[in-house]
Design a protein around this motif. Structure first.
Motif, PDB file in Angstrom:
ATOM      1  N   ALA A 130       0.837  -1.195  -0.084  1.00 18.06           N
ATOM      2  CA  ALA A 130      -0.092   0.076  -0.070  1.00 18.06           C
ATOM      3  C   ALA A 130       0.912   1.232  -0.110  1.00 18.06           C
ATOM      4  CB  ALA A 130      -1.045   0.078   1.050  1.00 18.06           C
ATOM      5  N   GLN A 131       2.062   1.133   0.610  1.00 14.78           N
ATOM      6  CA  GLN A 131       2.879   2.237   0.503  1.00 14.78           C
ATOM      7  C   GLN A 131       3.003   2.834  -0.895  1.00 14.78           C
ATOM      8  OE1 GLN A 131       6.525   1.072   2.595  1.00 14.78           O
ATOM      9  NE2 GLN A 131       6.281   2.590   3.931  1.00 14.78           N
ATOM     10  N   ALA A 132       3.118   2.146  -2.043  1.00 16.07           N
ATOM     11  CA  ALA A 132       3.234   2.518  -3.407  1.00 16.07           C
ATOM     12  C   ALA A 132       2.172   3.286  -3.691  1.00 16.07           C
ATOM     13  CB  ALA A 132       3.765   1.181  -4.249  1.00 16.07           C
ATOM     14  N   ASP A 133       0.957   2.938  -3.346  1.00 17.33           N
ATOM     15  CA  ASP A 133      -0.288   3.578  -3.790  1.00 17.33           C
ATOM     16  C   ASP A 133      -0.579   4.764  -2.966  1.00 17.33           C
ATOM     17  OD1 ASP A 133      -2.874   4.124  -4.914  1.00 17.33           O
ATOM     18  OD2 ASP A 133      -3.409   2.233  -4.693  1.00 17.33           O
ATOM     19  N   ALA A 134      -0.074   5.972  -3.177  1.00 15.20           N
ATOM     20  CA  ALA A 134      -0.284   7.015  -2.231  1.00 15.20           C
ATOM     21  C   ALA A 134      -1.781   7.567  -2.065  1.00 15.20           C
ATOM     22  CB  ALA A 134       0.666   8.275  -2.495  1.00 15.20           C
ATOM     23  N   GLY A 135      -2.495   7.274  -3.158  1.00 18.10           N
ATOM     24  CA  GLY A 135      -3.926   7.668  -3.007  1.00 18.10           C
ATOM     25  C   GLY A 135      -4.905   6.783  -2.196  1.00 18.10           C
ATOM     26  N   PHE A 157      -3.525  -5.498  22.888  1.00 12.49           N
ATOM     27  CA  PHE A 157      -2.649  -6.006  22.035  1.00 12.49           C
ATOM     28  C   PHE A 157      -2.798  -5.810  20.577  1.00 12.49           C
ATOM     29  CE2 PHE A 157      -0.505  -9.884  24.726  1.00 12.49           C
ATOM     30  CZ  PHE A 157      -0.069  -9.026  25.985  1.00 12.49           C
ATOM     31  N   LEU A 158      -3.926  -6.062  20.228  1.00 16.78           N
ATOM     32  CA  LEU A 158      -4.532  -5.845  18.857  1.00 16.78           C
ATOM     33  C   LEU A 158      -4.175  -4.584  18.460  1.00 16.78           C
ATOM     34  CD1 LEU A 158      -7.372  -8.193  19.052  1.00 16.78           C
ATOM     35  CD2 LEU A 158      -5.422  -8.561  17.611  1.00 16.78           C
ATOM     36  N   ALA A 159      -4.526  -3.704  19.183  1.00 16.77           N
ATOM     37  CA  ALA A 159      -4.500  -2.086  19.215  1.00 16.77           C
ATOM     38  C   ALA A 159      -3.083  -1.513  19.079  1.00 16.77           C
ATOM     39  CB  ALA A 159      -5.070  -1.301  20.260  1.00 16.77           C
ATOM     40  N   GLU A 160      -2.116  -2.198  19.939  1.00 18.95           N
ATOM     41  CA  GLU A 160      -0.726  -1.748  19.837  1.00 18.95           C
ATOM     42  C   GLU A 160      -0.105  -2.419  18.683  1.00 18.95           C
ATOM     43  OE1 GLU A 160       0.928  -3.103  23.704  1.00 18.95           O
ATOM     44  OE2 GLU A 160       2.993  -2.730  22.823  1.00 18.95           O
ATOM     45  N   ASP A 161      -0.361  -3.652  18.378  1.00 26.82           N
ATOM     46  CA  ASP A 161       0.355  -4.541  17.233  1.00 26.82           C
ATOM     47  C   ASP A 161       0.043  -3.797  15.974  1.00 26.82           C
ATOM     48  OD1 ASP A 161       1.349  -5.869  19.328  1.00 26.82           O
ATOM     49  OD2 ASP A 161      -0.037  -7.758  18.887  1.00 26.82           O
ATOM     50  N   VAL A 162      -1.410  -3.516  15.626  1.00 24.59           N
ATOM     51  CA  VAL A 162      -1.588  -2.775  14.595  1.00 24.59           C
ATOM     52  C   VAL A 162      -1.240  -1.626  14.372  1.00 24.59           C
ATOM     53  CG1 VAL A 162      -3.747  -2.141  12.954  1.00 24.59           C
ATOM     54  CG2 VAL A 162      -3.659  -4.501  14.092  1.00 24.59           C
ATOM     55  N   ALA A 163      -1.313  -0.631  15.394  1.00 22.07           N
ATOM     56  CA  ALA A 163      -0.902   0.778  15.407  1.00 22.07           C
ATOM     57  C   ALA A 163       0.736   0.823  15.149  1.00 22.07           C
ATOM     58  CB  ALA A 163      -1.179   1.525  16.694  1.00 22.07           C
ATOM     59  N   GLN A 164       1.501  -0.064  15.730  1.00 27.26           N
ATOM     60  CA  GLN A 164       2.592   0.013  15.583  1.00 27.26           C
ATOM     61  C   GLN A 164       3.222  -0.285  14.273  1.00 27.26           C
ATOM     62  OE1 GLN A 164       5.080  -3.072  17.818  1.00 27.26           O
ATOM     63  NE2 GLN A 164       5.664  -1.162  19.198  1.00 27.26           N
ATOM     64  N   LEU A 165       2.427  -0.917  13.536  1.00 28.43           N
ATOM     65  CA  LEU A 165       2.922  -1.673  11.888  1.00 28.43           C
ATOM     66  C   LEU A 165       2.275  -0.223  11.188  1.00 28.43           C
ATOM     67  CD1 LEU A 165       1.986  -5.148  11.243  1.00 28.43           C
ATOM     68  CD2 LEU A 165       4.123  -4.094  11.131  1.00 28.43           C
ATOM     69  N   VAL A 166       1.327   0.150  11.249  1.00 27.41           N
ATOM     70  CA  VAL A 166       0.848   1.488  10.339  1.00 27.41           C
ATOM     71  C   VAL A 166       1.847   2.555  10.701  1.00 27.41           C
ATOM     72  CG1 VAL A 166      -0.994   3.245  10.342  1.00 27.41           C
ATOM     73  CG2 VAL A 166      -1.631   0.725  10.571  1.00 27.41           C
ATOM     74  N   GLN A 167       2.241   2.649  12.093  1.00 23.25           N
ATOM     75  CA  GLN A 167       3.236   3.736  12.294  1.00 23.25           C
ATOM     76  C   GLN A 167       4.598   3.606  11.475  1.00 23.25           C
ATOM     77  OE1 GLN A 167       2.683   3.952  16.219  1.00 23.25           O
ATOM     78  NE2 GLN A 167       1.454   5.583  16.363  1.00 23.25           N
ATOM     79  N   GLN A 168       5.099   2.111  11.610  1.00 24.40           N
ATOM     80  CA  GLN A 168       6.381   2.072  11.004  1.00 24.40           C
ATOM     81  C   GLN A 168       6.296   2.079   9.464  1.00 24.40           C
ATOM     82  OE1 GLN A 168       7.187  -2.067  12.728  1.00 24.40           O
ATOM     83  NE2 GLN A 168       8.163  -2.527  10.424  1.00 24.40           N
ATOM     84  N   PHE A 169       5.332   1.749   8.906  1.00 21.61           N
ATOM     85  CA  PHE A 169       4.965   1.960   7.381  1.00 21.61           C
ATOM     86  C   PHE A 169       4.793   3.518   6.974  1.00 21.61           C
ATOM     87  CE2 PHE A 169       5.055  -2.672   7.481  1.00 21.61           C
ATOM     88  CZ  PHE A 169       5.767  -2.727   6.310  1.00 21.61           C
ATOM     89  N   GLY A 170       4.665   4.440   8.063  1.00 24.62           N
ATOM     90  CA  GLY A 170       4.539   5.826   7.754  1.00 24.62           C
ATOM     91  C   GLY A 170       2.933   5.965   7.113  1.00 24.62           C
ATOM     92  N   LEU A 171       2.117   5.309   7.277  1.00 28.31           N
ATOM     93  CA  LEU A 171       0.824   5.385   7.024  1.00 28.31           C
ATOM     94  C   LEU A 171      -0.482   5.914   7.764  1.00 28.31           C
ATOM     95  CD1 LEU A 171       0.986   1.780   4.850  1.00 28.31           C
ATOM     96  CD2 LEU A 171       0.910   4.146   3.885  1.00 28.31           C
ATOM     97  N   SER A 172       0.026   6.299   8.937  1.00 27.99           N
ATOM     98  CA  SER A 172      -0.904   6.721   9.934  1.00 27.99           C
ATOM     99  C   SER A 172      -2.105   7.904   9.142  1.00 27.99           C
ATOM    100  CB  SER A 172      -0.356   7.619  10.967  1.00 27.99           C
ATOM    101  OG  SER A 172       0.514   6.598  11.901  1.00 27.99           O
TER     102      SER A 172
END
Ligand code: MG
Length: 303
Positions: A130-135, A157-172
């Motif tokens: 999804a990172q490649a598709d900015a729109g 756990f679910l909230a933390e694990d998903v949020a961490q990935l979203v932030q890591q990929f810069g997609l917040s």
């Protein structure tokens, strides 16, 4: 702050439900690719944790017999095993690319094209794509089971694990996280207030509903504290969107939500009359198994 999920009346955002369940195997990379190909710019997908707190994209807490074959190519004889008990490597052995014609579920999606060999994606794999598709706007629905806690990881756990990935990929900025289990959303509000939240609801009489005042799925919240209003309660949680079952929506409730600057994304809207009615009512988002059908009805199909 502007609510990026709000839309002009009559121009709703189309969210491909589980990718495009009516067209291709649900929650697969092929389904997500298809949305990109037809020019649909929002997607809904279901996430839960596999063993070891790894978020993966699959709807059911038990491997579903309706579209899962084992490594030998045999249909699962019953739902299971539990996703939470399987490592990502173990999940990779299962093929989710075809509906089992012997199930009622299969008869609901007669146009779904099989794609033998399709695998359960990890959320990381999807976010990388999804990172490649900015729109692309991404609605991650977190699956959590307040009444059967042994079916998955706890909501925190679910909230933390998903949020961490979203932030890591810069997609917040282009992710919205939704759930029927609002304990997940309360945890997200604390852990990652920068990620938009959408509150799912289902209120049909005589069926299993998550709207029970004071109940676990509402994280103990009570409509009585918000003038009896569900949209008011949701807005007070700092939500960006309310995602009602489309038959639970009325023009009055929609207007109330809009006055509170809540986007309203209705699910799961599949037949022409229902799609037309949601467009006419002025919802912000239509979550559908048939995104091309909504494009056509909006007169916005990409050639
Ligand atoms: Mg979902």
């Amino acid at each position: 702050m502007t609510n990026i999920l709000r839309r002009q009346a009559g121009q709703p955002q189309i969210y491909g439900h589980r990718g495009a369940r009516g067209v291709l195997p649900e929650n697969t990379m092929a389904g997500f690719d298809y949305l990109h190909e037809i020019g649909v710019t929002a997607v809904e997908l279901d996430v839960q944790n596999a063993k070891g707190r790894v978020p993966v994209i699959l709807h059911d807490p038990l491997l579903p017999m309706a579209h899962t074959r084992d490594a030998q190519g045999n249909w699962l004889p019953a739902p299971g095993p539990k996703v939470i008990d399987l490592s990502v490597d173990a999940l990779r052995h299962y093929d989710i690319g075809r509906l089992n014609g012997a199930t009622d579920y299969a008869s609901r999606y007669p146009q779904q094209r099989p794609l033998d060999g399709a695998r359960i994606p990890t959320l990381a794999e999807f976010l990388d794509w999804a990172q490649a598709d900015a729109g692309l706007l991404i609605n991650i629905e977190i699956k959590s089971h307040a009444h059967q806690p042994d079916l998955g990881d706890p909501p925190e756990f679910l909230a933390e694990d998903v949020a961490q990935l979203v932030q890591q990929f810069g997609l917040s900025a282009r992710v919205v996280i939704s759930s029927f289990d609002w304990r997940v959303l309360s945890a997200l509000r604390r852990l990652a207030p920068d990620i938009a939240r959408a509150y799912l609801s289902f209120e049909q009489q005589g069926q299993e509903t998550n709207i029970v005042d004071g109940g676990a799925l509402m994280d103990g919240l009570d409509r009585a504290d918000f003038g009896g209003s569900l949209p008011a309660l949701i807005a007070a949680q700092g939500a960006k969107a309310w995602c009602p079952y489309f038959r639970d929506l009325t023009p009055a409730r929609l207007a109330e939500a809009h006055a509170l600057d809540l986007a309203v994304n209705a699910w799961t809207v599949n037949n022409d009359d229902d799609i037309r009615s949601m467009i006419a009512m002025g919802v912000d988002g239509i979550i559908t198994d048939y995104p091309a059908r909504v494009q056509q009805l909006l007169g916005a199909a990409v050639a």
